[in-house]
Motif scaffolding. Structure first.
Motif, PDB file in Angstrom:
ATOM      1  N   TYR A   1      29.438  59.207 -54.559  1.00 55.66           N
ATOM      2  CA  TYR A   1      29.934  58.430 -53.496  1.00 55.66           C
ATOM      3  C   TYR A   1      31.245  57.860 -54.159  1.00 55.66           C
ATOM      4  N   ARG A   2      31.969  57.057 -53.558  1.00 55.74           N
ATOM      5  CA  ARG A   2      33.214  56.678 -54.147  1.00 55.74           C
ATOM      6  C   ARG A   2      33.637  55.365 -53.244  1.00 55.74           C
TER       7      ARG A   2
ATOM      8  N   LEU B   1      43.340  66.940 -57.873  1.00 55.38           N
ATOM      9  CA  LEU B   1      43.367  65.404 -57.805  1.00 55.38           C
ATOM     10  C   LEU B   1      44.429  64.909 -57.025  1.00 55.38           C
ATOM     11  N   LYS B   2      44.394  64.098 -56.154  1.00 51.09           N
ATOM     12  CA  LYS B   2      45.369  63.424 -55.388  1.00 51.09           C
ATOM     13  C   LYS B   2      45.367  61.875 -55.623  1.00 51.09           C
ATOM     14  N   PRO B   3      46.433  61.255 -55.310  1.00 51.26           N
ATOM     15  CA  PRO B   3      46.356  59.694 -55.628  1.00 51.26           C
ATOM     16  C   PRO B   3      45.231  58.873 -54.757  1.00 51.26           C
ATOM     17  N   GLU B   4      44.813  59.624 -53.394  1.00 53.56           N
ATOM     18  CA  GLU B   4      44.010  58.878 -52.503  1.00 53.56           C
ATOM     19  C   GLU B   4      42.670  59.248 -53.094  1.00 53.56           C
ATOM     20  N   ASP B   5      42.584  59.856 -54.146  1.00 54.37           N
ATOM     21  CA  ASP B   5      41.276  60.182 -54.788  1.00 54.37           C
ATOM     22  C   ASP B   5      40.839  59.087 -55.892  1.00 54.37           C
TER      23      ASP B   5
ATOM     24  N   ARG C   1      11.776  54.892 -54.365  1.00 50.90           N
ATOM     25  CA  ARG C   1      13.167  54.383 -53.624  1.00 50.90           C
ATOM     26  C   ARG C   1      14.387  54.951 -54.156  1.00 50.90           C
ATOM     27  N   GLU C   2      15.435  54.924 -53.497  1.00 47.05           N
ATOM     28  CA  GLU C   2      16.714  55.188 -53.989  1.00 47.05           C
ATOM     29  C   GLU C   2      17.104  54.591 -55.039  1.00 47.05           C
ATOM     30  N   VAL C   3      18.194  55.258 -55.827  1.00 43.51           N
ATOM     31  CA  VAL C   3      18.477  54.464 -57.322  1.00 43.51           C
ATOM     32  C   VAL C   3      20.108  54.836 -57.175  1.00 43.51           C
ATOM     33  N   TRP C   4      20.728  53.693 -57.568  1.00 43.49           N
ATOM     34  CA  TRP C   4      22.301  54.007 -57.770  1.00 43.49           C
ATOM     35  C   TRP C   4      22.463  53.736 -59.322  1.00 43.49           C
ATOM     36  N   GLY C   5      23.441  54.556 -59.605  1.00 47.12           N
ATOM     37  CA  GLY C   5      24.099  54.288 -61.209  1.00 47.12           C
ATOM     38  C   GLY C   5      25.304  53.473 -60.902  1.00 47.12           C
ATOM     39  N   GLN C   6      25.728  52.765 -62.125  1.00 45.16           N
ATOM     40  CA  GLN C   6      27.069  52.036 -62.107  1.00 45.16           C
ATOM     41  C   GLN C   6      28.165  52.949 -61.875  1.00 45.16           C
ATOM     42  N   GLY C   7      29.285  52.772 -61.617  1.00 41.82           N
ATOM     43  CA  GLY C   7      30.387  53.415 -61.270  1.00 41.82           C
ATOM     44  C   GLY C   7      31.215  53.721 -62.465  1.00 41.82           C
ATOM     45  N   THR C   8      32.087  54.908 -62.176  1.00 38.05           N
ATOM     46  CA  THR C   8      32.895  55.154 -63.226  1.00 38.05           C
ATOM     47  C   THR C   8      34.208  55.240 -62.521  1.00 38.05           C
ATOM     48  N   GLU C   9      35.360  54.735 -63.118  1.00 34.26           N
ATOM     49  CA  GLU C   9      36.799  54.683 -62.342  1.00 34.26           C
ATOM     50  C   GLU C   9      37.696  55.750 -62.555  1.00 34.26           C
ATOM     51  N   VAL C  10      37.875  56.341 -61.432  1.00 34.08           N
ATOM     52  CA  VAL C  10      39.052  57.331 -61.477  1.00 34.08           C
ATOM     53  C   VAL C  10      40.278  56.799 -60.798  1.00 34.08           C
ATOM     54  N   THR C  11      41.474  57.103 -61.687  1.00 41.56           N
ATOM     55  CA  THR C  11      42.641  56.582 -61.234  1.00 41.56           C
ATOM     56  C   THR C  11      43.775  58.077 -61.418  1.00 41.56           C
ATOM     57  N   VAL C  12      44.285  58.259 -60.157  1.00 38.55           N
ATOM     58  CA  VAL C  12      45.082  59.276 -60.079  1.00 38.55           C
ATOM     59  C   VAL C  12      46.389  58.819 -59.890  1.00 38.55           C
ATOM     60  N   SER C  13      47.487  59.047 -60.682  1.00 41.41           N
ATOM     61  CA  SER C  13      48.801  58.735 -60.685  1.00 41.41           C
ATOM     62  C   SER C  13      49.492  59.777 -60.030  1.00 41.41           C
ATOM     63  N   SER C  14      50.703  59.253 -59.071  1.00 43.90           N
ATOM     64  CA  SER C  14      51.465  60.286 -58.606  1.00 43.90           C
ATOM     65  C   SER C  14      52.538  60.805 -59.652  1.00 43.90           C
TER      66      SER C  14
END
Length: 116
Positions: free
Chosen positions: A36-37, A84-88, A103-116
């Motif tokens: 998910y994002r 990859l696109k900036p909107e990603d 139950r469901e389990v969520w992980g911590q996030g990892t950040e993705v930054t796409v520059s134009s």
């Protein structure tokens, strides 16, 4: 059970990244997994999911560019992101879906930054 996601970073538009999510425990193969994002100011959205049997689904916005896969021997689910696109740009999180009484389990996030 814990999920550890990594592989995010800064990339130029058109580039690629591969995210990984490693699960603790010994029953990883039994569970469906998902990515998910959440972009700044937006709600979290589903990106892709994979069943315990390996069947995959991808959101229309990433179809043909992103590929989810899993390696049960490594307790890992991957998200290969190409073109990859900036909107990603977003924080990407992995999810282990609920199964039976687990139950469901969520992980911590990892950040993705796409520059134009």
């Amino acid at each position: 059970v814990q999920l550890q996601a990594f592989g995010g970073g800064l990339v130029q538009a058109g580039g690629s990244l591969r995210l990984s999510c490693v699960a603790s425990g010994s029953t990883f193969s039994r569970y469906a997994m998902g990515w998910y994002r959440q972009a700044p100011g937006n709600q979290r959205e589903w990106v892709a999911s994979i069943t315990s049997g390996g069947a995959t689904n991808h959101a229309d916005s990433v179809q043909g560019r992103f590929t989810i896969s899993r390696d049960n021997a490594k307790n890992t689910v991957y998200l290969q992101m190409n073109s990859l696109k900036p909107e990603d740009t977003a924080v990407y999180s992995c999810r282990r879906f609920a199964l039976g009484r687990s139950r469901e389990v969520w992980g911590q996030g990892t950040e993705v930054t796409v520059s134009s």
